[in-house]
Design a protein around this motif. Structure first.
Motif, PDB file in Angstrom:
ATOM      1  N   PRO A  36      -2.666  -1.057  12.133  1.00  0.00           N
ATOM      2  CA  PRO A  36      -2.402  -0.691  10.736  1.00  0.00           C
ATOM      3  C   PRO A  36      -0.926  -0.651  10.371  1.00  0.00           C
ATOM      4  CG  PRO A  36      -4.114   0.713  11.670  1.00  0.00           C
ATOM      5  CD  PRO A  36      -3.539  -0.084  12.804  1.00  0.00           C
ATOM      6  N   ASN A  37      -0.065  -0.327  11.338  1.00  0.00           N
ATOM      7  CA  ASN A  37       1.374  -0.283  11.062  1.00  0.00           C
ATOM      8  C   ASN A  37       2.074  -1.598  11.391  1.00  0.00           C
ATOM      9  OD1 ASN A  37       2.659   2.589  10.359  1.00  0.00           O
ATOM     10  ND2 ASN A  37       0.811   2.932  11.594  1.00  0.00           N
ATOM     11  N   GLY A  38       1.307  -2.642  11.638  1.00  0.00           N
ATOM     12  CA  GLY A  38       1.885  -3.915  12.054  1.00  0.00           C
ATOM     13  C   GLY A  38       2.320  -4.788  10.904  1.00  0.00           C
ATOM     14  N   PHE A  39       3.262  -4.331  10.102  1.00  0.00           N
ATOM     15  CA  PHE A  39       3.830  -5.156   9.032  1.00  0.00           C
ATOM     16  C   PHE A  39       5.334  -4.946   9.007  1.00  0.00           C
ATOM     17  CE2 PHE A  39       2.308  -1.168   7.282  1.00  0.00           C
ATOM     18  CZ  PHE A  39       3.337  -0.719   6.470  1.00  0.00           C
TER      19      PHE A  39
ATOM     20  N   LEU B  97      -5.090  14.389  -1.923  1.00  0.00           N
ATOM     21  CA  LEU B  97      -4.552  13.124  -1.437  1.00  0.00           C
ATOM     22  C   LEU B  97      -5.086  11.970  -2.269  1.00  0.00           C
ATOM     23  CD1 LEU B  97      -4.800  13.569   2.445  1.00  0.00           C
ATOM     24  CD2 LEU B  97      -2.907  14.166   0.930  1.00  0.00           C
ATOM     25  N   HIS B  98      -4.253  10.988  -2.489  1.00  0.00           N
ATOM     26  CA  HIS B  98      -4.611   9.820  -3.296  1.00  0.00           C
ATOM     27  C   HIS B  98      -4.162   8.561  -2.567  1.00  0.00           C
ATOM     28  CE1 HIS B  98      -5.568  12.323  -6.841  1.00  0.00           C
ATOM     29  NE2 HIS B  98      -4.595  13.096  -6.380  1.00  0.00           N
ATOM     30  N   SER B  99      -4.732   7.446  -2.969  1.00  0.00           N
ATOM     31  CA  SER B  99      -4.430   6.165  -2.318  1.00  0.00           C
ATOM     32  C   SER B  99      -3.879   5.155  -3.327  1.00  0.00           C
ATOM     33  CB  SER B  99      -5.686   5.589  -1.649  1.00  0.00           C
ATOM     34  OG  SER B  99      -6.153   6.450  -0.642  1.00  0.00           O
ATOM     35  N   SER B 100      -3.005   4.276  -2.842  1.00  0.00           N
ATOM     36  CA  SER B 100      -2.451   3.189  -3.652  1.00  0.00           C
ATOM     37  C   SER B 100      -2.324   1.945  -2.786  1.00  0.00           C
ATOM     38  CB  SER B 100      -1.068   3.550  -4.201  1.00  0.00           C
ATOM     39  OG  SER B 100      -1.123   4.668  -5.054  1.00  0.00           O
ATOM     40  N   SER B 101      -2.625   0.802  -3.363  1.00  0.00           N
ATOM     41  CA  SER B 101      -2.452  -0.475  -2.674  1.00  0.00           C
ATOM     42  C   SER B 101      -1.182  -1.128  -3.204  1.00  0.00           C
ATOM     43  CB  SER B 101      -3.666  -1.375  -2.913  1.00  0.00           C
ATOM     44  OG  SER B 101      -3.522  -2.593  -2.230  1.00  0.00           O
ATOM     45  N   LEU B 102      -0.108  -1.098  -2.413  1.00  0.00           N
ATOM     46  CA  LEU B 102       1.201  -1.549  -2.883  1.00  0.00           C
ATOM     47  C   LEU B 102       1.915  -2.351  -1.805  1.00  0.00           C
ATOM     48  CD1 LEU B 102       2.457   1.819  -4.445  1.00  0.00           C
ATOM     49  CD2 LEU B 102       1.482  -0.117  -5.672  1.00  0.00           C
ATOM     50  N   PRO B 103       2.707  -3.347  -2.215  1.00  0.00           N
ATOM     51  CA  PRO B 103       3.546  -4.083  -1.263  1.00  0.00           C
ATOM     52  C   PRO B 103       4.904  -3.408  -1.109  1.00  0.00           C
ATOM     53  CG  PRO B 103       3.728  -5.090  -3.397  1.00  0.00           C
ATOM     54  CD  PRO B 103       2.789  -3.918  -3.562  1.00  0.00           C
ATOM     55  N   ILE B 104       5.660  -3.860  -0.140  1.00  0.00           N
ATOM     56  CA  ILE B 104       7.084  -3.523  -0.039  1.00  0.00           C
ATOM     57  C   ILE B 104       7.852  -4.815  -0.226  1.00  0.00           C
ATOM     58  CG2 ILE B 104       8.925  -2.704   1.467  1.00  0.00           C
ATOM     59  CD1 ILE B 104       6.901  -0.943   2.865  1.00  0.00           C
ATOM     60  N   ALA B 105       8.844  -4.799  -1.109  1.00  0.00           N
ATOM     61  CA  ALA B 105       9.657  -5.988  -1.371  1.00  0.00           C
ATOM     62  C   ALA B 105      11.128  -5.628  -1.211  1.00  0.00           C
ATOM     63  CB  ALA B 105       9.387  -6.526  -2.774  1.00  0.00           C
TER      64      ALA B 105
ATOM     65  N   ARG C 197      -1.771   6.276   1.632  1.00  0.00           N
ATOM     66  CA  ARG C 197      -2.465   7.501   1.243  1.00  0.00           C
ATOM     67  C   ARG C 197      -1.523   8.687   1.429  1.00  0.00           C
ATOM     68  NH1 ARG C 197      -7.271   9.068  -0.368  1.00  0.00           N
ATOM     69  NH2 ARG C 197      -8.195  11.059   0.277  1.00  0.00           N
ATOM     70  N   GLY C 198      -1.466   9.542   0.406  1.00  0.00           N
ATOM     71  CA  GLY C 198      -0.581  10.698   0.462  1.00  0.00           C
ATOM     72  C   GLY C 198      -0.681  11.519  -0.805  1.00  0.00           C
ATOM     73  N   VAL C 199       0.354  12.307  -1.061  1.00  0.00           N
ATOM     74  CA  VAL C 199       0.408  13.215  -2.210  1.00  0.00           C
ATOM     75  C   VAL C 199       1.187  12.538  -3.331  1.00  0.00           C
ATOM     76  CG1 VAL C 199       1.082  15.502  -3.017  1.00  0.00           C
ATOM     77  CG2 VAL C 199       0.360  15.182  -0.638  1.00  0.00           C
ATOM     78  N   ARG C 200       0.644  12.605  -4.536  1.00  0.00           N
ATOM     79  CA  ARG C 200       1.355  12.020  -5.669  1.00  0.00           C
ATOM     80  C   ARG C 200       2.676  12.743  -5.913  1.00  0.00           C
ATOM     81  NH1 ARG C 200      -3.847  11.390  -9.802  1.00  0.00           N
ATOM     82  NH2 ARG C 200      -4.470   9.292  -9.088  1.00  0.00           N
TER      83      ARG C 200
ATOM     84  N   VAL D 288      -0.861   4.977   6.299  1.00  0.00           N
ATOM     85  CA  VAL D 288      -0.893   3.605   5.826  1.00  0.00           C
ATOM     86  C   VAL D 288      -2.029   2.884   6.535  1.00  0.00           C
ATOM     87  CG1 VAL D 288       0.809   2.760   7.529  1.00  0.00           C
ATOM     88  CG2 VAL D 288       0.446   1.521   5.387  1.00  0.00           C
ATOM     89  N   ASN D 289      -2.844   2.211   5.751  1.00  0.00           N
ATOM     90  CA  ASN D 289      -3.975   1.447   6.289  1.00  0.00           C
ATOM     91  C   ASN D 289      -4.874   2.295   7.190  1.00  0.00           C
ATOM     92  OD1 ASN D 289      -3.028  -0.924   4.983  1.00  0.00           O
ATOM     93  ND2 ASN D 289      -1.620  -1.317   6.692  1.00  0.00           N
ATOM     94  N   GLY D 290      -5.045   3.573   6.805  1.00  0.00           N
ATOM     95  CA  GLY D 290      -5.948   4.461   7.513  1.00  0.00           C
ATOM     96  C   GLY D 290      -5.385   5.124   8.740  1.00  0.00           C
ATOM     97  N   GLU D 291      -4.102   4.960   9.014  1.00  0.00           N
ATOM     98  CA  GLU D 291      -3.490   5.525  10.216  1.00  0.00           C
ATOM     99  C   GLU D 291      -2.206   6.243   9.833  1.00  0.00           C
ATOM    100  OE1 GLU D 291      -1.338   3.242  13.623  1.00  0.00           O
ATOM    101  OE2 GLU D 291      -3.467   3.318  14.153  1.00  0.00           O
ATOM    102  N   GLU D 292      -1.839   7.261  10.616  1.00  0.00           N
ATOM    103  CA  GLU D 292      -0.571   7.934  10.359  1.00  0.00           C
ATOM    104  C   GLU D 292       0.581   6.926  10.384  1.00  0.00           C
ATOM    105  OE1 GLU D 292       0.494  11.276  12.669  1.00  0.00           O
ATOM    106  OE2 GLU D 292      -1.322  12.432  12.197  1.00  0.00           O
ATOM    107  N   LEU D 293       1.589   7.187   9.568  1.00  0.00           N
ATOM    108  CA  LEU D 293       2.783   6.345   9.583  1.00  0.00           C
ATOM    109  C   LEU D 293       3.385   6.305  10.980  1.00  0.00           C
ATOM    110  CD1 LEU D 293       4.510   7.717   6.351  1.00  0.00           C
ATOM    111  CD2 LEU D 293       3.409   5.496   6.570  1.00  0.00           C
ATOM    112  N   SER D 294       3.814   5.148  11.403  1.00  0.00           N
ATOM    113  CA  SER D 294       4.557   5.050  12.658  1.00  0.00           C
ATOM    114  C   SER D 294       5.987   5.529  12.426  1.00  0.00           C
ATOM    115  CB  SER D 294       4.564   3.603  13.138  1.00  0.00           C
ATOM    116  OG  SER D 294       5.355   2.806  12.258  1.00  0.00           O
TER     117      SER D 294
END
Length: 437
Positions: free
Chosen positions: A280-283, A327-335, A348-351, A400-406
């Motif tokens: 899940p953290n492989g990006f 907790l809420h979820s968002s589908s977002l890229p990083i640019a 997924r986290g707190v707004r 991120v992607n269902g797993e704790e942030l690395s």
């Protein structure tokens, strides 16, 4: 003994004859049969459109940092009237910065062969004598020097920033920003003077369907060599070669912005190739925890606390306490400013607006100042506008992607905001200060 191996005009040098001038200030020095009005005009018209897009997307990229919001966001604090166009950066569509900056970087690299070919086609003009025949001619020569120098500077520094994280002395941002304005001012002046003639030349060649007569034009403004060498390729063939080089650069760069399987094609991009790891953290990552100087002891469950400050005071929250909030979820890229981007990740986290409500900002969140545990590198702190805080997709992400942030992706918590440049999505967040900045 046989005859001299190079009779004729080459032997003339030994007799002191001026058949082939040695100095580049003489028109006879430049002998390529490719140079000419038609060749230069086609390249110039391509650059006219391409550089205009580069300039606009570059200005848009600067606006995305919200430099008028807070000094930490302002990478060129002495910009003065050059910041007249700045506007609050929106949060939608979520792919906005990914598109504009990807276009800026990919187009800039794609245009490199065109720029070099255009400079090569007009290089005899830089050596013509006298340097100035009149005041108007002197101004034209100065604008040409600014155009050539500015173009080389902007493209060179841009490519170095993308590929090598910038190696020039000084900050990339102000140098590239001011250089862009100088270059574009000279570019506009040159375009005003030359575009009508370039358009006429291209139209005439398209109408006639024949470029052969151009080599016979010998007026004072002609770029064609007065005594050209025998041709080995036609001008159209040379244009196809330039276009092929640009296409190759495009295909080996654009994948960094498209993401997914296309990333493997981005051989010339700094974050091309496969994703750095699986799971899940492989990006893609712009800076690692080790590079940022993050101490694992500071980010552990017992040590780390998020400090939230606002109208009603200060709240300190552990990660366990954050997990008990909605907790809420968002589908977002990083640019990123270097042009690379990720595919959409599931955060997924707190707004952010809910965190603002904890310190007295119910329903109308203000700007926020974000501080990181990061010790090394730029953008250890960043400011976000009220519209960014208020967007329901803006999170203090814990997963991120269902797993704790690395650790490399910002554990224990990071900011993720739609359409914002990657450096404003602060990792390893330690403090949020809501209120007027």
């Amino acid at each position: 003994m046989g005859r001299a191996p190079f009779p004729g005009r080459f032997a003339a040098y030994g007799r002191g004859m001026p058949d082939l001038p040695r100095l580049p200030t003489s028109p006879g020095f430049w002998r390529s049969p490719l140079r000419g009005r038609w060749f230069t005009s086609v390249l110039g018209l391509v650059l006219l459109g391409g550089i205009t897009v580069l300039f606009v997307t570059g200005l848009v990229s600067y606006a995305a940092y919200n430099p008028n919001l807070h000094p930490v966001n302002d990478t060129t604090p002495d910009k003065g009237i050059l910041g007249f166009y700045l506007f609050p950066w929106p949060t939608g569509p979520v792919w906005l910065y990914r598109f504009t900056q990807g276009l800026h970087v990919t187009l800039g690299i794609t245009l490199v062969p065109v720029l070099l070919a255009k400079l090569w086609s007009v290089v005899p003009k830089l050596f013509t004598l006298p340097p100035a025949r009149s005041v108007a001619h002197a101004l034209e020569r100065i604008s040409l020097l600014l155009l050539v120098g500015g173009g080389l500077f902007e493209f060179t520094t841009g490519v170095l920033n993308i590929q090598l994280d910038y190696v020039f002395p000084g900050s990339f941002y102000p140098l590239h920003f001011y250089g862009a304005w100088v270059f574009f001012a000279a570019f506009v002046a040159h375009a005003v003077l030359k575009t009508p003639a370039a358009v006429r030349t291209v139209r005439r060649r398209l109408r006639e369907g024949d470029e052969s007569n151009e080599s016979n034009e010998r007026d004072a403004d002609d770029l064609a060599a007065p005594d050209p060498d025998p041709p080995t390729v036609s001008r159209r063939g040379a244009l196809w070669l330039v276009g092929g080089g640009s296409l190759l650069l495009f295909l080996t760069t654009v994948g960094q912005s498209l993401g997914g399987p296309f990333r493997r094609t981005a051989l010339l991009a700094p974050h091309g190739g496969a994703d750095p790891a699986g799971g899940p953290n492989g990006f893609q990552i712009n800076k690692t925890a080790a590079y940022a100087g993050i101490d694992a002891a500071e980010t552990g469950e017992e040590a780390w606390r998020l400090v939230v400050t606002g109208r009603t005071g200060t709240v300190r929250l552990s990660r366990a306490q954050l997990l008990r909030l909605p907790l809420h979820s968002s589908s977002l890229p990083i640019a990123c400013v270097e042009g690379w981007s990720t595919a959409d990740q599931w955060w997924r986290g707190v707004r952010l607006r809910d965190l603002a409500a904890l310190v007295g900002y119910e329903g109308d969140p203000p700007d926020v100042f974000v501080e990181s545990l990061q010790r090394h590198g730029a953008f250890r702190r960043a400011a976000l506008r009220a519209n960014q805080v208020a967007d329901p997709r803006s999170l203090l992400a814990l997963y991120v992607n269902g797993e704790e942030l690395s650790p490399d992706h910002g554990h224990p918590a990071r900011v993720i905001v739609p359409a914002a440049p990657g450096v404003l999505n602060t990792k390893w967040v330690a403090r949020l200060t809501f209120g007027d900045l």
